[in-house]
Design an enzyme around this catalytic site. Structure first.
Site, mmCIF file in Angstrom:
data_model
loop_
_atom_site.group_PDB
_atom_site.id
_atom_site.type_symbol
_atom_site.label_atom_id
_atom_site.label_comp_id
_atom_site.label_asym_id
_atom_site.label_seq_id
_atom_site.Cartn_x
_atom_site.Cartn_y
_atom_site.Cartn_z
ATOM 1 C CD GLU A 95 -1.470 -0.728 3.511
ATOM 2 O OE1 GLU A 95 -2.405 -1.521 3.306
ATOM 3 O OE2 GLU A 95 -1.331 -0.076 4.559
ATOM 4 C CB CYS A 108 3.317 7.053 3.257
ATOM 5 S SG CYS A 108 3.848 5.775 4.384
ATOM 6 C CB CYS A 115 7.417 -6.071 8.005
ATOM 7 S SG CYS A 115 8.892 -5.532 8.923
ATOM 8 C CB CYS A 119 6.602 -3.809 15.577
ATOM 9 S SG CYS A 119 8.300 -3.538 15.023
ATOM 10 C CB CYS A 122 3.297 -2.916 13.078
ATOM 11 S SG CYS A 122 3.497 -2.695 11.302
ATOM 12 N N GLY A 165 6.823 -2.589 5.459
ATOM 13 C CA GLY A 165 8.172 -3.137 5.406
ATOM 14 C C GLY A 165 9.213 -2.314 6.123
ATOM 15 C CB SER A 197 10.580 5.420 9.057
ATOM 16 O OG SER A 197 10.264 4.928 10.340
ATOM 17 C CG HIS A 222 7.429 2.785 18.889
ATOM 18 N ND1 HIS A 222 6.729 3.904 18.503
ATOM 19 C CD2 HIS A 222 7.758 2.145 17.736
ATOM 20 C CE1 HIS A 222 6.623 3.922 17.176
ATOM 21 N NE2 HIS A 222 7.249 2.877 16.693
ATOM 22 C CG ASN A 296 -4.284 3.932 13.103
ATOM 23 O OD1 ASN A 296 -5.414 4.181 13.496
ATOM 24 N ND2 ASN A 296 -3.938 4.015 11.845
ATOM 25 C CB CYS A 339 2.196 1.021 8.561
ATOM 26 S SG CYS A 339 3.270 -0.318 8.388
HETATM 27 N N1 SAH Z 1 9.642 -0.440 9.312
HETATM 28 C C1 SAH Z 1 9.858 0.959 9.480
HETATM 29 C C2 SAH Z 1 8.970 1.822 8.609
HETATM 30 C C3 SAH Z 1 7.545 1.399 8.427
HETATM 31 S S1 SAH Z 1 6.520 1.579 9.838
HETATM 32 C C4 SAH Z 1 9.713 1.325 10.936
HETATM 33 O O1 SAH Z 1 9.252 0.504 11.718
HETATM 34 O O2 SAH Z 1 10.098 2.436 11.283
HETATM 35 C C5 SAH Z 1 6.340 3.348 9.973
HETATM 36 C C6 SAH Z 1 5.981 3.827 11.357
HETATM 37 O O3 SAH Z 1 4.642 3.458 11.705
HETATM 38 C C7 SAH Z 1 6.890 3.267 12.446
HETATM 39 O O4 SAH Z 1 7.268 4.278 13.336
HETATM 40 C C8 SAH Z 1 5.984 2.279 13.110
HETATM 41 O O5 SAH Z 1 6.399 1.994 14.425
HETATM 42 C C9 SAH Z 1 4.654 2.985 13.031
HETATM 43 N N2 SAH Z 1 3.476 2.163 13.246
HETATM 44 C C10 SAH Z 1 3.273 0.890 12.856
HETATM 45 N N3 SAH Z 1 2.049 0.483 13.249
HETATM 46 C C11 SAH Z 1 1.474 1.502 13.907
HETATM 47 C C12 SAH Z 1 0.213 1.682 14.560
HETATM 48 N N4 SAH Z 1 -0.683 0.720 14.596
HETATM 49 N N5 SAH Z 1 -0.034 2.875 15.127
HETATM 50 C C13 SAH Z 1 0.890 3.868 15.082
HETATM 51 N N6 SAH Z 1 2.072 3.772 14.486
HETATM 52 C C14 SAH Z 1 2.385 2.586 13.910
HETATM 53 FE FE1 SF4 Z 2 7.893 -3.097 12.801
HETATM 54 FE FE2 SF4 Z 2 8.089 -1.257 10.839
HETATM 55 FE FE3 SF4 Z 2 8.037 -3.900 10.274
HETATM 56 FE FE4 SF4 Z 2 5.835 -2.712 11.153
HETATM 57 S S1 SF4 Z 2 6.862 -2.285 9.249
HETATM 58 S S2 SF4 Z 2 6.683 -4.694 11.859
HETATM 59 S S3 SF4 Z 2 6.669 -1.203 12.592
HETATM 60 S S4 SF4 Z 2 9.610 -2.823 11.432
#
Ligand code: SAH
Ligand code: SF4
Length: 346
Positions: A95, A108, A115, A119, A122, A165, A197, A222, A296, A339
């Site tokens: 997306e 974005c 990924c 996390c 996410c 990713g 990021s 975080h 989110n 994301c």
């Molecule tokens: N993988 C990279 C970039 C993609 S995620 C990273 O983790 O930085 C981009 C951002 O969205 C990251 O800061 C991630 O922690 C955040 N993110 C992911 N899921 C989220 C959610 N449900 N609510 C708020 N931020 C979120």
């Molecule tokens: Fe974690 Fe970023 Fe991968 Fe989501 S996209 S699992 S926030 S590293």
């Protein structure tokens, strides 16, 4: 006709130059083709009226030009955020999100389907890893939106590599894609307009610092102690906070560039005074900025967004310690603009 066509957007300018040479084409053709696709935003060789028909056909025979198919487009109520799910050639989905804010047009983009880093909050992490995107698949997300915007006399002002990713898990293709979008004969998007990021892959942060690029870096923090960060971002067990913060300090020392730290505020998990104080300690004296965003909520995680009051207090603790901190509103929340959330839904 060749059996296996290549994605045109996977080509560097220099590669196209060499190829055209082997085809016996005059040197000026490379510029005509490159500007046709990357400045005039043509989507197939048929649109290149300034090159001979035989060459247009040869390009069509050798390359594919539409490798992303837009599906499931969603607009937020205020029409300021548009989220598109793209189907890749092998049917996987990614997306891309366009955010409009005053004169800004921020895109974005994704670097992987899924990924591997898991996390917990996410949506992309919850679906697991499928594969890396090629540099062309990264570039084509930008091309697709530039094409739409150019029709209404607009263009992208910023690109954030924050979609699906982990960009530093697909380091080579991500940097190659940015270089290609940078190319002066092409889209010519300045390095400073990009932000990558990362979840905090230490060796790649060190490597990125040495690239000598003006691309901005954001690090998803975080949590300000290892116990909490281990529970939210499993990668912290491999690269704990002291190693991560060392790499960040090394990056700032070498590049003199400010790092953005991202912090998704989760109610009663990482929105406490204690975490704010610990964070202030971690960032003391570092050239940085903190972006806090209310979480989110996602299907696979029980945590919820913090409240406005708690976010304000968190912010004021940091600011009192001299650390710049912005509360971001999560725009397009009703269209699953977080994301990975649209792909999960579909
Ligand atoms: N993988 C990279 C970039 C993609 S995620 C990273 O983790 O930085 C981009 C951002 O969205 C990251 O800061 C991630 O922690 C955040 N993110 C992911 N899921 C989220 C959610 N449900 N609510 C708020 N931020 C979120
Ligand atoms: Fe974690 Fe970023 Fe991968 Fe989501 S996209 S699992 S926030 S590293």
């Amino acid at each position: 006709m060749s059996l296996e066509k290549r994605n045109f957007y996977d080509l560097d300018y220099e590669e196209l130059e060499e190829l055209l040479q082997t085809w016996g084409e005059p040197a000026y053709r490379v510029k005509q083709i490159w500007t046709g696709f990357y400045q005039r935003m043509k989507d197939n060789p048929g649109g290149l009226s300034n090159i001979p028909k035989a060459l247009r056909e040869k390009l069509s025979d050798q390359f594919t030009f539409r490798n992303l198919t837009a599906e499931a487009k969603l607009n937020s109520k205020d029409k300021q955020t548009t989220k598109t799910m793209f189907r890749l050639a092998d049917n996987l989905a990614i997306e891309t999100v366009l955010m409009r804010y005053q004169k800004r047009r921020t895109l974005c983009i994704s670097t992987q389907a899924g990924c591997a880093l898991g996390c917990v909050f996410c949506a992309t992490g919850q679906m697991g890893f499928r594969r890396n995107l090629s540099s062309g698949e990264i570039v084509e997300q930008v091309v697709a939106f530039e094409r739409i915007l150019s029709d209404i006399g607009e263009s992208l002002t910023n690109i954030v590599v924050m979609g699906m990713g982990e960009p530093f898990h697909n380091y080579g293709n991500t940097i190659t894609a940015i270089n290609r979008m940078n190319h002066p004969e092409g889209m010519n998007i300045g390095a400073r307009r990009f932000t990558i990021s990362t979840v905090g892959l230490v060796p790649e942060i060190v490597r990125f610092a040495r690239e000598n690029k003006q691309v901005n870096l954001a690090v998803s923090l975080h949590a300000a102690d290892d116990e909490l960060r281990n529970s939210l971002l499993p990668i912290n067990k491999k690269y704990p906070l002291d190693e991560l913060m060392n790499a960040c300090r090394g990056y700032v020392d070498l590049t003199h560039r400010r790092i953005t730290f991202e912090w998704a505020l989760i109610y009663d998990v990482n929105d406490s005074l204690e975490q704010a104080m610990k964070l202030a300690g971690l960032l003391k004296g570092l050239l940085c900025h903190v972006n806090i965003i209310p979480l989110n909520p996602t299907q696979g995680y029980g945590g919820g967004a913090t409240t406005r009051e708690r976010a304000k207090i968190f912010q004021s603790v940091l600011e009192a310690k001299g650390i710049p901190c912005t509360i971001r509103v999560r725009r397009g929340i009703e269209i699953q603009a977080g994301c990975g959330q649209l792909v999960t839904e579909v």
